[in-house]
Scaffold this active site. Structure first.
Site, mmCIF file in Angstrom:
data_model
loop_
_atom_site.group_PDB
_atom_site.id
_atom_site.type_symbol
_atom_site.label_atom_id
_atom_site.label_comp_id
_atom_site.label_asym_id
_atom_site.label_seq_id
_atom_site.Cartn_x
_atom_site.Cartn_y
_atom_site.Cartn_z
ATOM 1 N N CYS A 12 0.846 -1.204 0.000
ATOM 2 C CA CYS A 12 0.000 0.000 0.000
ATOM 3 C C CYS A 12 0.873 1.242 0.000
ATOM 4 O O CYS A 12 2.106 1.155 0.058
ATOM 5 C CB CYS A 12 -0.929 0.010 1.216
ATOM 6 S SG CYS A 12 -0.055 0.217 2.779
ATOM 7 N N CYS A 15 3.450 1.652 2.685
ATOM 8 C CA CYS A 15 4.703 0.925 2.465
ATOM 9 C C CYS A 15 5.668 1.775 1.637
ATOM 10 O O CYS A 15 6.843 1.934 1.993
ATOM 11 C CB CYS A 15 4.434 -0.383 1.720
ATOM 12 S SG CYS A 15 3.281 -1.494 2.537
ATOM 13 N N ASP A 439 9.674 24.939 -34.105
ATOM 14 C CA ASP A 439 10.663 25.162 -35.145
ATOM 15 C C ASP A 439 9.929 24.959 -36.483
ATOM 16 O O ASP A 439 9.026 24.135 -36.562
ATOM 17 C CB ASP A 439 11.800 24.154 -34.994
ATOM 18 C CG ASP A 439 12.744 24.178 -36.179
ATOM 19 O OD1 ASP A 439 13.237 25.260 -36.505
ATOM 20 O OD2 ASP A 439 12.969 23.105 -36.779
ATOM 21 N N ASP A 638 13.206 19.335 -34.069
ATOM 22 C CA ASP A 638 13.739 18.063 -34.571
ATOM 23 C C ASP A 638 15.229 18.090 -34.817
ATOM 24 O O ASP A 638 15.823 17.053 -35.089
ATOM 25 C CB ASP A 638 13.037 17.687 -35.877
ATOM 26 C CG ASP A 638 13.455 18.597 -37.029
ATOM 27 O OD1 ASP A 638 13.624 19.805 -36.778
ATOM 28 O OD2 ASP A 638 13.611 18.106 -38.161
ATOM 29 N N ASP A 642 17.945 22.652 -32.185
ATOM 30 C CA ASP A 642 16.781 22.809 -31.307
ATOM 31 C C ASP A 642 17.058 22.303 -29.895
ATOM 32 O O ASP A 642 16.274 22.556 -28.975
ATOM 33 C CB ASP A 642 15.572 22.043 -31.868
ATOM 34 C CG ASP A 642 15.114 22.571 -33.214
ATOM 35 O OD1 ASP A 642 15.165 23.807 -33.392
ATOM 36 O OD2 ASP A 642 14.725 21.780 -34.073
#
Length: 856
Positions: A12, A15, A439, A638, A642
């Site tokens: 649980c 714990c 971009d 990409d 960037d």
């Protein structure tokens, strides 16, 4: 340094809170995150603390294992939920076999069912009690882990769910033993009043039913957990266990794990690709929908890339292995999902804080409940029943599962759709983003220039095109790729022109020698620096720029011979994706290094709020910081340039066609290289966080409502109480409800990306020929003009890359009447203009961040 561990024995949120608390005390630990769903722990800290971390886990009452030598994705690959499910299924079945006769014996007579005569009547009450005792003892022994774990946790002062179950069912069991002793005393001393008083105070069936109902809940919970990893398992099932390798001309079937880079693998029709590689022989089509989302199979021939977990069509292929094991695309997807599941979303901190104090508070409430009812004059059995109900109904299972189960389903759903979250934090933050920065090239657009116009001056258009092809063949510039592709599609690969010398001019273009003649190809600044006159085509040039086309100029010595214009297509789904994001209230910004006219033409049909043109690569990060002043920012890109902006943003999103560096810097990776997946990523983020909030609400609400009822607060006014068995059933199904609610995310409908192939570029190239341009429009010679122009050479210190060259070039050419050409080797700027002011030139360079060491 970050290491991952496996922790066994947690049941649980109390714990996981205990483990986090103990590990957090270890010197050198900077951050710790425990995942209750996968029983995993991620620890960030100094090197050499592994043994201390494991000792801390042991102090908390659990068993820890270092996973450093195992595969990152082993937790998911091994599917721990399957083994857990089988163990709980067997325990539930066995316990139920003993519970059924126990319930029949204890309650059969009350329902009019026949029971053995040896168990009927007051004279047989002791036998009646002893039979129940035996059945209950067997059931509790089968479920002894509740008592062992609960006792250990209590001893270590970290009480958890097992502690509450052990106390609740154990109290009913011990009270039953006490009743047996009272009955034995009564029969031994002929005390029939005592026998009558205790004869129906047995709670053995409650003790047994409590643990069996919790077993039922845990089994259903494990079954639901098993489904949460279904998305990843379905991807993994596509990777075969064996493959056919060609060695020394023979075909051998070997395990996929034994494949090495360079091995040649035979793919028969219908077989799944075992590793990433390249086709070396054969023609076929491959279904890549599992990874790319593209439903149409992709044709593969020699030289085509193929990825693991994709399916070969009807052809026979021979491929060469390029990436194996953890380096394959599918392995990286699984690793990313596993890492995301091992992290915690900020929203889970609420549950963590509550879990740390929840169980002790419940124990205190249960003790207070029993004590208060006894003080009010209630029967001991009644007070005990209410105290047990409080203990059992308050187990914090649902609280601990509320966040991780939704994260696992959400990330699994995303992985199947090609959206990979690197952490639970990025999953949560994404839906809070206010500004999305894109971009342009390769992100909004395809990043592939398509030639649209060939404008020749003084020579034929065909001759200009052939010259441009020869000049651009060695170049790596994106526009060069467009020229080469267009020429070869039009005329083939033959070209009689002989390239004798090639020189790249940073930030401007190129210089080359063809058949003994010097040629230049590049931007307008290069034409100005060599003295090529563009005045006669200025009208045409402005028209091309207004159409969003990018010109590439060519000159022979100082004579302009023509231009080739190209344009980059907006991706098929970019317009729709941007409109959806704009409708969702996001502010959209586009960054591009293109000139302002081209950028505005592309942006005019898109739902973009702001456009920043002429942006140098290192300036993108500055724009992210600027917009962060107004709220959270996501950056979508990409390329290598960037990466700083992706890292700076609150959530960096790298599209799948991008570079490895961009993906390393990002928080979210899109496999499909399509902006519709940005919409999907945000929709999934919003749905997952909403699901977590629902789970947390019901986990808290359940306890807020049920604890007062179990404590008997409504008994006096309404006669309303909860029996321990009903409390156990309610507690068990609270966890099942949370997991089932999270599974609803699998039914979330995400926008599908359309095939990019639906928008092919089909515009014919426009060939135009104009007279030669040799002099200025007003008639005087270039050399005469040059004689009236000042020329200075600035020796510069501090430039280290082409970005630096671009900064200095921009700073100088922005000055009125100044034309500058900047080079990196040597570090200098050649400046021309009327009445040049050395101090002004020096200041412009220094304002750009560099030092002028001499002016010649």
């Amino acid at each position: 340094m970050e290491r991952k561990y496996r922790v066994e024995g947690m049941t649980c949120s109390a714990c996981s809170a205990a483990v986090e608390r103990e590990v957090g005390k270890v010197d050198g630990v900077k951050n710790v995150a425990v995942n209750l769903l996968t029983n995993s722990m991620k620890v960030e800290g100094e090197e050499g603390i592994e043994s201390a971390v494991l000792e801390a886990v042991d102090r908390a009452g659990y068993k820890g294992f270092l996973e450093g030598e195992e595969k990152k994705s082993e937790t998911i690959e091994a599917d721990p939920f399957s083994e857990e499910l089988e163990i709980k299924r067997r325990r539930l079945i066995t316990s139920t076999i003993f519970l059924i006769p126990l319930l029949y014996i204890s309650m059969g007579s009350m329902m009019g069912a026949p029971v053995p005569s040896i168990l009927e009547g007051h004279e047989n009450l002791l036998t009646f009690a002893l039979v129940q005792f035996m059945f209950t003892t067997v059931i509790l022994f089968l479920n002894r882990h509740y008592y062992v774990n609960g006792g250990k946790s209590m001893w270590r002062r970290h009480p958890n769910m097992d502690t509450l179950i052990a106390m609740g069912s154990g109290a009913a069991y011990i009270y039953g033993i006490y009743v047996i002793l009272q009955l034995a005393y009564g029969f031994g001393h002929g005390d029939m009043a005592r026998i009558a008083a205790y004869g129906h105070e047995l709670y053995f069936e409650s003790a047994a039913t409590i643990v069996v109902l919790i077993d039922l809940g845990k089994y259903l919970e494990a079954k639901a957990k098993h489904k949460t990893s279904g998305a990843i398992r379905s991807l993994m099932d596509l990777t075969p266990e064996v493959a056919t390798v060609i060695q020394d001309g023979e075909e051998k079937v070997i395990p996929v794990e034994a494949i090495e880079i360079g091995d040649r693998i035979l793919l028969k029709p219908g077989e799944n690709v075992p590793v990433d590689g390249v086709v070396v022989e054969g023609i076929s089509s491959v279904d890549e929908s599992a990874l790319s989302g593209e439903p149409i199979p992709v044709e593969k021939t020699a030289g085509s890339d193929v990825m693991a977990a994709t399916t070969n069509g009807q052809g026979r292929l021979i491929m060469e292995a390029k990436r194996v094991g953890e380096d394959t695309t599918i392995a990286k997807i699984i690793a990313l999902v596993d890492d995301a599941n091992a992290t915690k979303a900020p929203i889970s901190k609420i549950a963590d804080k509550v879990a740390g104090i929840f169980v002790p508070i419940v124990i205190a409430i249960a003790l207070a409940t029993g004590g208060i009812w006894l003080a009010l004059g209630a029967e001991p059995a009644f007070a005990l029943k209410l105290a047990i109900s409080v203990l059992v109904i308050s187990c914090p299972c649902a609280l601990g599962l509320a966040t991780p189960v939704a994260i696992m389903v959400g990330t699994g759903k995303g992985a199947k759709a090609g959206v990979l979250y690197k952490s639970a934090e990025s999953l949560e933050i994404l839906h809070h983003v206010e500004t999305v920065i894109f971009d342009k090239t390769g992100t909004i657009t395809r990043g592939k220039p398509y030639v649209t116009d060939v404008v020749a001056a003084g020579i034929s258009a065909e001759e200009l095109f052939a010259t441009a092809y020869a000049l651009e063949k060695p170049s790596e510039h994106p526009l060069a790729e467009g020229v080469i592709r267009a020429y070869e599609e039009t005329y083939g690969t033959e070209n009689k022109l002989s390239l004798e010398h090639f020189e790249a001019i940073p930030g401007r273009g190129l210089k080359a020698t063809l058949n003994g003649e010097t040629y230049y190809g590049g931007n307008e600044a290069l034409m100005d620096s060599v003295g090529a006159d563009l005045s006669a085509i200025r009208t045409q040039l402005d028209a091309l720029l207004a159409q969003g086309k990018t010109p590439l100029f060519f000159a022979k010595d100082d004579e302009f011979i023509g231009l080739i214009a190209a344009k980059d297509l907006v991706k098929a789904n970019s317009k729709t994706a941007l409109e959806k994001l704009h409708a969702a209230g996001k502010k959209l910004v586009m960054l591009t290094g293109d000139n302002e006219k081209t950028a505005k033409v592309i942006a005019k049909d898109l739902a973009v709020d702001r456009v920043h043109a002429g942006v140098l690569p290192d300036e993108k990060e500055a724009y992210v910081r600027q917009y962060q002043e107004a709220g959270k920012v996501a950056m979508v890109g990409d390329g290598i340039n960037d990466a700083p902006a992706l890292a700076r943003s609150d959530v960096g999103i790298a599209i799948g066609a991008g570079t490895d560096i961009a993906m390393e810097s990002a928080d979210v990776v899109l496999m499909h290289s399509d902006l519709m997946d940005v919409v999907s990523a945000m929709d999934l983020s919003k749905a997952t966080i909403r699901n977590i909030k629902e789970n947390l609400f019901w986990a808290f609400f359940y306890n807020v409502i049920c604890i007062p009822v179990a404590a008997g607060l409504f008994y006096k006014p309404f006669g309303l109480t909860l029996s321990p068995m009903i409390a156990a059933l309610a507690m068990s199904f609270s966890s099942v409800f949370v997991v089932t609610n999270a599974l609803r995310l699998n039914f979330l409908s995400l926008d599908k990306a359309e095939s990019e192939n639906k928008e092919e570029f089909s515009e014919a190239i426009d060939f135009v020929e104009i007279p030669s341009v040799k002099t200025k429009a007003h008639g005087y010679n270039k050399k005469e003009e040059a004689q009236k122009m000042d020329k200075k050479i600035l020796k510069i210190d501090g430039m280290s890359c082409n970005h630096c060259v671009g900064r200095v070039d921009k700073a100088l050419n922005e000055l009125d009447g100044v034309k500058a050409s900047v080079t990196l080797d040597p570090q200098e700027a050649v400046v021309e203009g009327e009445k040049l002011d050395s101090a002004l030139l020096k200041k412009a360079v220094e304002d750009a961040g560099y030092t002028v060491i001499a002016v010649e």
